[in-house]
Scaffold this active site. Structure first.
Site, short mmCIF file in Angstrom:
data_model
loop_
_atom_site.label_atom_id
_atom_site.label_comp_id
_atom_site.label_asym_id
_atom_site.label_seq_id
_atom_site.Cartn_x
_atom_site.Cartn_y
_atom_site.Cartn_z
N HIS A 507 -0.28 5.11 4.23
CA HIS A 507 1.06 5.81 4.54
C HIS A 507 1.13 7.29 3.88
O HIS A 507 0.40 7.42 2.94
CB HIS A 507 2.33 4.81 3.86
CG HIS A 507 2.48 4.90 2.13
ND1 HIS A 507 1.66 3.90 1.87
CD2 HIS A 507 3.01 5.64 1.65
CE1 HIS A 507 1.82 4.23 0.45
NE2 HIS A 507 2.55 5.03 0.43
N HIS A 590 0.13 13.85 2.08
CA HIS A 590 -0.89 13.28 1.77
C HIS A 590 -0.98 11.85 1.95
O HIS A 590 0.05 11.10 2.11
CB HIS A 590 -1.34 13.46 0.23
CG HIS A 590 -0.94 12.57 -0.53
ND1 HIS A 590 0.55 13.17 -1.22
CD2 HIS A 590 -0.79 11.10 -1.09
CE1 HIS A 590 1.11 12.08 -2.11
NE2 HIS A 590 0.14 11.11 -1.98
#
Length: 681
Positions: A507, A590
């Site tokens: 995620h 990220h």
């Protein structure tokens, strides 16, 4: 003269026999009247001479006028009631008094008049004076079975104008015994309502003897009762107008009262139905915003979820509208959706301790739906899920079965209104019980974090790409030169695949909330973009892969739309990376692919900020090698960056995550620098 008198007697005897013969339809009991065996039938010629005999015997002309013609025998008269002998004009009949009932009286009058004139004179009397005064004592009559007084209309003797001829009197007394029949209603009316009729009869000199048509026996008790009942039906006693009006008014009042009571009941039932419909969030016309979810409105999102597996976890207090939301989801994903309802397994969320078995069965049903091989792409869990343990348990099920989890709460206006919820819930709970559930629900209203969660298919692709990169990196001579950055033992080789450990679902975190404890968590959750885009499908762009002694991850380049979900203060981490404050928004975005042992996933973002800060300062890094995926550069202190020639497109869903609570622990700086092996799954 004696011969003529005897001939009259024979004629009367024959008439009696014909009368009995004509009553063939009567019962046998009526035909059993005593008949003189010596009497013989009389022919028609003798009947024709009957008026002459009566005249010779001294009968008055008035009686001759009332006597029937010879051709009208009792039998013929019964068959032809329309040929009625004339009676005295002074006799008031029922037909004159009540003309509307004339047809019924005609046959009665004919039979009565005709029968009364048949007599049997006394054989001893040879002559009858024309107008003989009434004797004080009448001659002794012949024995009769029944007195004729019952069948005759009473007269008023004190007003008799003329004496009755004795011949007629004797003839009436000596007449054949009539059979008593039920007295007709017409005769009774004459007896009761017209007492003056007898006076008129007396003045005319004629005694009207009412004799039944057919001979019959005396009335029985049952017949008398039947006659009374018929009389009561024919002449009902009229109701008093006042009583009728009173009864009518009472009935009207009762009807009004019943109508009011029924109206109140209907109104109460309608009110309950309306409240019940509101409790279920009015299915046909939901309130604005009630079903305003991206996965129900955005076609791109709906298309994405139909090809992926998603676990939608509903949460909220009883009566807040969860069932409505579950049905709406099922309608939008027909044939691909399965709804698991806690009520179907006897779960009582207000008493979790008493529902241990129910929760176990419920969880088993959810796991069965999430298992591989089922056709359901969207699984909906319909329960209050107001505790952290339940949310963490369902999040774990989704991770184990590689499903993207969404945690949704109905957006009804009364979702936290206790009085309204108590009215709408079907569980019959009181406000105190709902309040006890509201406290833990509010404590878990914010997740551990928000972010974009990669769909299961793209997760595999990204993981494979990262593993290939690590395998290539640890074989390079340039990497071996800087091996001491990863281990204190310079001569020992490092297996990067074992060095890093994977951490759950891939995620890209947008906001770390720590269940509301983090700064700005509530403000972020209340942002309009966060509410509107929750559950939406996005396509992320992975532009680079990076490795540090602490983490391995992928940089995400955010689009303008995606930046609306990015917190404005995400890069303000001066205490960790002083130069990060000057970086553009979204620089920290990220995906953590793995962490060294003892390193938290948040560290991945800090490591990326350090590399980007060096680039901003003008440090391009040491270009090591051109690899198949892109250019590899080294930025010192074990920091490696692979800029991808072609960014990886990753489909993701904007959602949130609830994980198990962990006890706070302090880490020493030295612990972060430990170089231990880990694996990347």
């Amino acid at each position: 003269m004696d011969a003529e008198q005897n001939q009259v007697l024979d004629t009367a005897s024959e008439t009696r026999e014909q009368q009995e013969t004509g009553a063939g339809d009567c019962p046998q009991s009526q035909l059993d009247s005593p008949i003189d065996p010596a009497e013989s039938p009389v022919n028609g010629q003798e009947m024709e001479r009957l008026p002459d005999m009566l005249t010779e015997s001294g009968m008055s002309e008035e009686m001759q006028e009332t006597a029937p013609k010879a051709e009208k025998s009792p039998k013929n008269m019964s068959e032809s009631p329309e040929k009625v002998p004339e009676t005295s004009p002074e006799v008031v009949t029922k037909a004159e008094k009540y003309p509307e009932k004339q047809p019924e009286l005609e046959s009665s009058e004919v039979s009565e008049s005709a029968t009364a004139l048949y007599f049997e004179p006394d054989k001893k009397q040879t002559t009858v004076p024309e107008k003989q005064p009434m004797p004080e004592k009448t001659p002794e009559p012949l024995p009769l079975d029944e007195p004729l007084a019952e069948n005759n209309i009473e007269t008023a003797p004190e007003k008799m104008a003329e004496p009755v001829p004795e011949a007629v009197k004797l003839s009436v007394q000596a007449a054949p015994e009539p059979v008593t029949q039920p007295e007709s209603e017409d005769v009774k009316l004459l007896e009761e309502k017209e007492p003056g009729e007898s006076e008129k009869q007396a003045e005319s000199g004629v005694v009207l003897a009412v004799v039944p048509e057919m001979p019959a026996e005396s009335k029985t008790v049952q017949e008398a009762e039947a006659d009374k009942q018929i009389e009561a039906e024919i002449v009902p006693e009229p109701k008093k107008p006042v009583e009728a009006e009173t009864v009518m008014e009472e009935k009207l009042v009762e009807a009004e009262i019943v109508k009011e009571v029924e109206s109140e009941k209907r109104a109460a039932g309608e009110a309950d139905a309306v409240e019940q419909q509101k409790a279920e969030v009015v299915e046909q016309i939901p309130a604005p915003g009630t079903l305003s979810f991206a996965f129900l409105e955005h076609e791109q999102t709906k298309a994405t979820l139909r090809t992926s597996r998603t676990l939608i976890i509903l949460r909220g207090l009883p009566g807040s509208g969860k069932s409505l939301l579950a049905r709406a989801i099922a309608d939008n994903y027909q044939g691909l959706c399965t709804v698991c309802c806690a009520d179907d397994h006897g779960v009582k969320p207000e008493s979790p301790e008493a529902s241990a078995d129910g929760y176990k069965a419920f969880d088993d049903a959810v796991v069965a739906c999430c298992s591989v091989g089922t056709s359901a792409q969207v699984i909906v869990v319909d329960d209050t899920n107001h505790t952290h343990d339940r949310l963490a348990r369902l999040g774990e099920v989704a991770e184990q079965h590689r499903l993207v989890a969404m945690f949704l709460e109905p957006r009804t206006e009364w979702s936290r209104d206790l009085p309204q919820l108590a009215k709408r819930t079907q569980r019959g709970l009181e406000e105190a019980q709902i309040q006890a559930m509201k406290v833990p629900l509010e404590e878990t209203s914010l997740p551990l974090f928000f972010g974009w969660f990669l769909l299961p298919g793209i997760q595999d692709k990204v993981r494979c790409t990262s593993m290939d990169f690590l395998k290539t990196l640890d074989t390079l001579e340039a990497f071996k030169k800087h091996l001491p950055d990863f281990t204190v033992e310079a001569e020992k080789e490092v297996d990067l695949e074992q060095y890093f450990q994977a951490n759950g679902v891939l995620h890209c975190t947008t906001k770390f909330c720590d269940y509301g404890k983090a700064e700005g968590a509530k403000e972020y959750a209340d942002k309009l973009a966060v509410k509107e885009l929750y559950g939406s499908a996005f396509e992320l762009s992975l532009s680079a892969l990076f490795v540090t002694p602490r983490t391995v991850g992928a940089r995400v380049s955010l689009s303008e739309d995606q930046l609306t979900l990015w917190p404005a203060d995400a890069e303000e981490v001066v205490s960790v990376v002083p130069a990060a404050a000057t970086l553009p928004a979204g620089s920290r975005a990220h995906i953590t692919l793995g962490c060294a042992e003892g390193v938290e996933p948040q560290q991945t973002g800090f490591d990326l900020l350090e590399i980007l800060a060096l680039q901003q300062e003008g440090q391009e890094g040491e270009l090591v090698e051109e690899m198949e995926l892109g250019s590899l550069a080294y930025y010192g202190k074990g920091r490696w960056l692979l800029s991808l020639r072609e960014p990886i497109s990753a489909q993701a869903c904007f959602s949130s995550l609830y994980g198990p609570k962990k006890a706070d622990s302090t880490k020493k700086d030295g612990d972060k620098k430990k170089k231990q092996k880990c694996t990347i799954l």
